[in-house]
Write a protein that holds these residues in place. Structure first.
Motif, mmCIF file in Angstrom:
data_model
loop_
_atom_site.group_PDB
_atom_site.id
_atom_site.type_symbol
_atom_site.label_atom_id
_atom_site.label_comp_id
_atom_site.label_asym_id
_atom_site.label_seq_id
_atom_site.Cartn_x
_atom_site.Cartn_y
_atom_site.Cartn_z
ATOM 1 N N HIS A 104 0.797 -1.226 0.000
ATOM 2 C CA HIS A 104 0.000 0.000 0.000
ATOM 3 C C HIS A 104 0.834 1.284 0.000
ATOM 4 C CE1 HIS A 104 -3.565 -2.450 0.761
ATOM 5 N NE2 HIS A 104 -2.894 -3.068 1.710
ATOM 6 N N GLY A 105 2.124 1.182 0.252
ATOM 7 C CA GLY A 105 2.939 2.378 0.380
ATOM 8 C C GLY A 105 3.375 2.978 -0.941
ATOM 9 N N THR A 106 3.763 4.250 -0.887
ATOM 10 C CA THR A 106 4.351 4.925 -2.050
ATOM 11 C C THR A 106 5.806 4.490 -2.184
ATOM 12 O OG1 THR A 106 5.115 6.816 -0.755
ATOM 13 C CG2 THR A 106 2.865 6.918 -1.648
ATOM 14 N N GLU A 107 6.409 4.817 -3.311
ATOM 15 C CA GLU A 107 7.823 4.477 -3.510
ATOM 16 C C GLU A 107 8.695 5.114 -2.436
ATOM 17 O OE1 GLU A 107 9.389 2.374 -5.483
ATOM 18 O OE2 GLU A 107 7.416 1.684 -6.134
ATOM 19 N N GLU A 108 8.400 6.355 -2.086
ATOM 20 C CA GLU A 108 9.187 7.033 -1.061
ATOM 21 C C GLU A 108 8.998 6.372 0.300
ATOM 22 O OE1 GLU A 108 11.480 9.445 1.283
ATOM 23 O OE2 GLU A 108 11.525 9.070 -0.867
ATOM 24 N N GLN A 109 7.781 5.988 0.656
ATOM 25 C CA GLN A 109 7.541 5.303 1.930
ATOM 26 C C GLN A 109 8.288 3.982 1.974
ATOM 27 O OE1 GLN A 109 3.272 5.083 1.894
ATOM 28 N NE2 GLN A 109 2.990 7.180 2.653
ATOM 29 N N ARG A 110 8.241 3.234 0.893
ATOM 30 C CA ARG A 110 8.958 1.963 0.848
ATOM 31 C C ARG A 110 10.459 2.184 0.988
ATOM 32 N NH1 ARG A 110 6.023 -0.290 -4.611
ATOM 33 N NH2 ARG A 110 3.936 -0.676 -3.746
ATOM 34 N N ARG A 111 10.979 3.159 0.259
ATOM 35 C CA ARG A 111 12.433 3.419 0.290
ATOM 36 C C ARG A 111 12.898 3.819 1.690
ATOM 37 N NH1 ARG A 111 15.670 7.187 0.966
ATOM 38 N NH2 ARG A 111 13.965 8.696 1.213
ATOM 39 N N ARG A 112 12.088 4.618 2.366
ATOM 40 C CA ARG A 112 12.501 5.135 3.675
ATOM 41 C C ARG A 112 12.438 4.082 4.771
ATOM 42 N NH1 ARG A 112 9.962 10.377 6.956
ATOM 43 N NH2 ARG A 112 11.228 10.090 8.858
ATOM 44 N N TRP A 113 11.366 3.268 4.767
ATOM 45 C CA TRP A 113 11.113 2.422 5.927
ATOM 46 C C TRP A 113 11.439 0.944 5.740
ATOM 47 C CZ3 TRP A 113 10.735 5.456 9.840
ATOM 48 C CH2 TRP A 113 10.053 6.672 9.752
ATOM 49 N N ILE A 114 11.255 0.407 4.537
ATOM 50 C CA ILE A 114 11.374 -1.045 4.391
ATOM 51 C C ILE A 114 12.797 -1.583 4.564
ATOM 52 C CG2 ILE A 114 11.145 -2.954 2.736
ATOM 53 C CD1 ILE A 114 8.491 -1.840 1.875
ATOM 54 N N PRO A 115 13.827 -1.024 3.898
ATOM 55 C CA PRO A 115 15.170 -1.610 4.056
ATOM 56 C C PRO A 115 15.650 -1.683 5.507
ATOM 57 C CG PRO A 115 15.123 -0.178 2.149
ATOM 58 C CD PRO A 115 13.822 0.038 2.865
ATOM 59 N N PRO A 116 15.549 -0.600 6.295
ATOM 60 C CA PRO A 116 16.004 -0.735 7.688
ATOM 61 C C PRO A 116 15.117 -1.651 8.524
ATOM 62 C CG PRO A 116 15.018 1.437 7.326
ATOM 63 C CD PRO A 116 15.161 0.792 5.978
ATOM 64 N N MET A 117 13.840 -1.781 8.143
ATOM 65 C CA MET A 117 12.942 -2.660 8.886
ATOM 66 C C MET A 117 13.303 -4.130 8.631
ATOM 67 S SD MET A 117 8.904 -2.075 9.395
ATOM 68 C CE MET A 117 8.488 -2.030 7.654
#
Length: 393
Positions: A104-117
Motif C-alpha cells: 500500500h505504500g508509495t515508492e518514497e515510503q517503501r524506500r525510507r522504511w522497508i530496508p532498515p525494517m
C-alpha cells in the motif's frame, strides 16, 4: 489438503535448523531476554540468526528477505512460536508491517522504511485500538486527522500500541471522512514517526503480571505530518487493516501451535518422571485423558491452520477458515497449557518452568486481533448466508 500436512525438500532442512536455533539458543536464554537487561542478549541472537541464514525468511526476496513462500513460512512460524522471543530473534516480527508498506505504500515510503525494517535496524508499530471505544469494531475509531494545507493534523488517544517505545514509526488509523461516507470508508492509515512533536507515549500498560509490558498508551496532540505520509488511499484504512490482520491471524495461530507443542512436551516429561500415590503420573487415567485430548486438539488446530494458509496461498476466500482457527486455536492454546500446569502441580505455578508465563500470554490470544466472540459471530453469519463456504466444501 493439497501438499499434505508435512513439508518437503529444502524446507525440511530449514525447519530443522530453525528448531535447533530456537530450542538450543533462544529458549535457554528466555529468562535473560525477559529481564530489563535483555537487549544485548537479543542483539547477539539476532546476529546469530543472520549467520545461520534464518533472518527475515518470510519477507519478500526483492526487499532483502528470505523470500520463503507464505505456506512454507507458516511451517517455520510454528517452530519460531516455541519461544515468545522467537519473532524478535529471527526478524519475523516486522513481516506484517513490511508487507503492508509493500502493498500500500508509495515508492518514497517503501524506500525510507522497508530496508532498515527488514535489516532489523528499526521496528514498526500500529496505532489501532483506543480505550474509549470497542477495539473489536474499528469503524468506531475516534482519533481524527484533518488536512491543513500540505499536512495532516492528528489528535487522538491510542492504547495497546505494541512496541511503540522502540519503534521508529507508528501507522496511526484515524478518522478522515465525515458521516456522509459509509462507515467502513471513514478511516485512513497515516505513517507517524515516533519522534514527531505531539506524539506522546504516556505509559507502558501493566498487563497480566507484566509491569512494564510491551503495550503502550499513546496520546496524539496536534501531531503534524506531511500529506505524503498517507498510507494507501484516503478512506481505505479499514481495508488496509484487514489486509494486515488476515495473514497475521494465521501467523498467530501457528505460533500458538509452537507454544502448545512445547507445553505438551513438558507435560509428557513431567508425567513420565513424577511419582505419586504408588505409581508414576503417566499411569494415572486422568493424565491419559490430558495427554490424549491435548494431542487431538493440537493436531486438529494444526490441520485447520495449514488449510487456512493453503487457501490464502491459492488465492481462495479464506475468511471462514481464519475465523474458525482464530477462536479454536486460542481455546486450544489455553487448554493445553492449563493441563500442563495441572500435571506439574505447584511447580507449574512458579517461574521455575515457562508454563506460568505461557499461560498468561495465552489469555491474550482470546482478545487480540479480534476477540473470540467477534470471530464466532462473523464466521457464523458468513456460514448462515452461504453454507457452501464451509471449509469442507
Amino acid at each position: 489438503m493439497s501438499g499434505g500436512t508435512r513439508p518437503e525438500g529444502q524446507l525440511v532442512e530449514m525447519i530443522s535448523r530453525m528448531r535447533d536455533f530456537i530450542d538450543d539458543e533462544v529458549i535457554p536464554r528466555e529468562a535473560a531476554l525477559a529481564g530489563e537487561d535483555g537487549g544485548p542478549e537479543l542483539e547477539r541472537l539476532r546476529g546469530r540468526a543472520k549467520e545461520l541464514g534464518l533472518w527475515a525468511l518470510g519477507h519478500p526476496a526483492e526487499l532483502g528477505g528470505g523470500g520463503v513462500p507464505f505456506l512454507d513460512f507458516v511451517y517455520l512460524n510454528e517452530v519460531i512460536g516455541r519461544s515468545e522471543f522467537g519473532q524478535l530473534a529471527v526478524g519475523s516480527v516486522s513481516m506484517q508491517d513490511t508487507l503492508m508498506l509493500y502493498r500500500h505504500g508509495t515508492e518514497e515510503q517503501r524506500r525510507r522504511w522497508i530496508p532498515p525494517m527488514v535489516a532489523g535496524d528499526i521496528l514498526p508499530s500500529v496505532g489501532l485500538t483506543e480505550p474509549e471505544v470497542a477495539g473489536s469494531d474499528p469503524t468506531l475509531i475516534e482519533t481524527r486527522a484533518e488536512l491543513d494545507g500540505e499536512h495532516w493534523i492528528i489528535n487522538g488517544h491510542k492504547w495497546f500500541t505494541t512496541g511503540v517505545a522502540q519503534a521508529a514509526y507508528c501507522t496511526v488509523f484515524a478518522r478522515t471522512e465525515d458521516e456522509s461516507v459509509p462507515r467502513h470508508a471513514r478511516i485512513s492509515a497515516i505513517i507517524v514517526p515516533t519522534d514527531t512533536p505531539g506524539f506522546e507515549i504516556v505509559r507502558a500498560i501493566p498487563t497480566m503480571g507484566h509491569d512494564p509490558s510491551d503495550h503502550y498508551e499513546v496520546r496524539l496532540t496536534n501531531v503534524r505530518v506531511p500529506v505524503a505520509n498517507l498510507l494507501g488511499e484516503r478512506g481505505k484504512g479499514f481495508v488496509i487493516a484487514q489486509d494486515r490482520l488476515g495473514p497475521g491471524r494465521i501467523f498467530h495461530c501457528m505460533r500458538w501451535l509452537g507454544q502448545a507443542q512445547r507445553a505438551f512436551e513438558l507435560m509428557c516429561d513431567r508425567a513420565n518422571t513424577r511419582y505419586a500415590h504408588g505409581s508414576p503420573l503417566a499411569e494415572k487415567g486422568e493424565i491419559h485423558r490430558y495427554i490424549a485430548e491435548s494431542a487431538a486438539e493440537i493436531h486438529a488446530a494444526r490441520l485447520m491452520t495449514l488449510d487456512a494458509a493453503r487457501a490464502m496461498d491459492a488465492g481462495e476466500d479464506y475468511r471462514v477458515r481464519v475465523g474458525l482457527i482464530k477462536f479454536w486455536g486460542a481455546r486450544m492454546l489455553h487448554n493445553v497449557i492449563d493441563r500442563a500446569i495441572q500435571v506439574h502441580g505447584a511447580l507449574g505455578l512458579t517461574a521455575d518452568t515457562p508454563l506460568e508465563r505461557m499461560y498468561r500470554q495465552a489469555r491474550y490470544a482470546r482478545i487480540y486481533d479480534g476477540p473470540d466472540e467477534v470471530h464466532r459471530m462473523s464466521t457464523a453469519r458468513r456460514l448462515l448466508r452461504s453454507p457452501e463456504a464451509a471449509p469442507w466444501n
